[in-house]
Design an enzyme around this catalytic site. Sequence first.
Site, short mmCIF file in Angstrom:
data_model
loop_
_atom_site.label_atom_id
_atom_site.label_comp_id
_atom_site.label_asym_id
_atom_site.label_seq_id
_atom_site.Cartn_x
_atom_site.Cartn_y
_atom_site.Cartn_z
N ASN A 208 39.06 37.53 38.55
CA ASN A 208 39.94 38.68 38.69
C ASN A 208 41.01 38.64 37.61
O ASN A 208 41.02 37.74 36.75
CB ASN A 208 40.57 38.72 40.09
CG ASN A 208 41.29 37.44 40.43
OD1 ASN A 208 42.28 37.07 39.80
ND2 ASN A 208 40.80 36.72 41.44
N PRO A 303 36.11 29.93 51.85
CA PRO A 303 37.10 29.55 52.87
C PRO A 303 38.40 30.32 52.65
O PRO A 303 38.78 30.62 51.52
CB PRO A 303 37.29 28.05 52.65
CG PRO A 303 36.82 27.80 51.25
CD PRO A 303 35.72 28.79 50.99
#
Length: 397
Positions: A208, A303
């Site tokens: 990102n 996670p």
Amino acid sequence: MLLANKHILLGVTGGIAAYKAPDLVRKLTAQGANVRVVLTKGAAEFVSPMSLQAVSGNPVHHTLLDPAAEAAMGHIELAKWADLLLIAPATAHCMAKLAHGLADDLLTTLYLATTAKVVLAPAMNQQMWKAPSTQANLSILQQRGVAILGPADGEQACGDVGVGRMLEPMDIVNQLTTSTAQVLQGKKVVITAGPTREELDPVRYISNHSSGKMGYAIAQAAVAAGAQVELVSGPVTLPVPAGCAIHRTVSAQQMHAQVMHSVKDADIFIATAAVADYRPKQVAAQKIKKNNDELTLTFVKNPDILNDVANLPDAPFTVGFAAESENVEAYARKKLASKKLAMIAANDISQPGLGFNSDRNALHVIWNGGDKKLPTGSKMMLAEALISLIAEQYNKS
């Protein structure tokens, strides 16, 4: 920062905002500070040394080699005297010289010679402020621990409207007196920053736009507040803030493992990293070839670092970030509740010039029973304000 009995060296550079310097000196001395003024050659075209001497009660300094100073080493004497070096206004030219270590006058030499905290209040035309070179110099200075106050948005002397006005003297004094001080003395703070990368094959990955600038600024502010800081960083190119322990990670799973180890004895956890929500189910052993018009990949959940920390039996004071492009406050409040966070800082990534890869941001900080909007400013200035808020709420909890 309490200004009473502080030795403040005020550097005034050659911008139209220099006319505010006498008022700034008066407001600093009204707080009990002892002020000495260093005037550049350009600044002397806008404000007289006599007026600054009258309001400060001290001689005004403007010559690098002053025979009247102790052994002509006045710059070293002043550098040792100062508790704080405040440059207001700080022009684009001044910022460029400071960023690149030029020392061709008294003020720039003092900057290199002093160990005091350095604060700049920039003032320039809005286009000069937005110029890539100015923003690059700003980033260099912030990474070296220089605090930036402002600039403000509004009408400028040239007739333009935009960001570039020097903060008003009272605003500068207020920001100096409400700095973080040692509000986290002795506390362990774990901070995540930057992006994560999830491998697709030996060549490619998904990631990102996070630069890590906000997280690194918060780490620097936390160190300044007296905290023992561990920075768990994704892959970025930023220098490590002085005083931080650094743990470098790449993937979300690596970051999760390091965070869960580091927070075992942490008092505060601040999650600024932009962690990938998903990763490829399988990583190709060889480079994926362009054989078909379409490529289908299967992803599995990573996670949830923030959730896992916040729900530990003896969880630290947990602060999340919510970077949203719509319904910013609503999504942030939902995240605050669902993950059982102590606090969340929301920012609107759809705003031009703010958020990812920018040196500026704006935050809406929310906690159970309260909230506060931190207006657009440098990420370093926001980091200091956020650390103050976190310390305040942590102490209440």
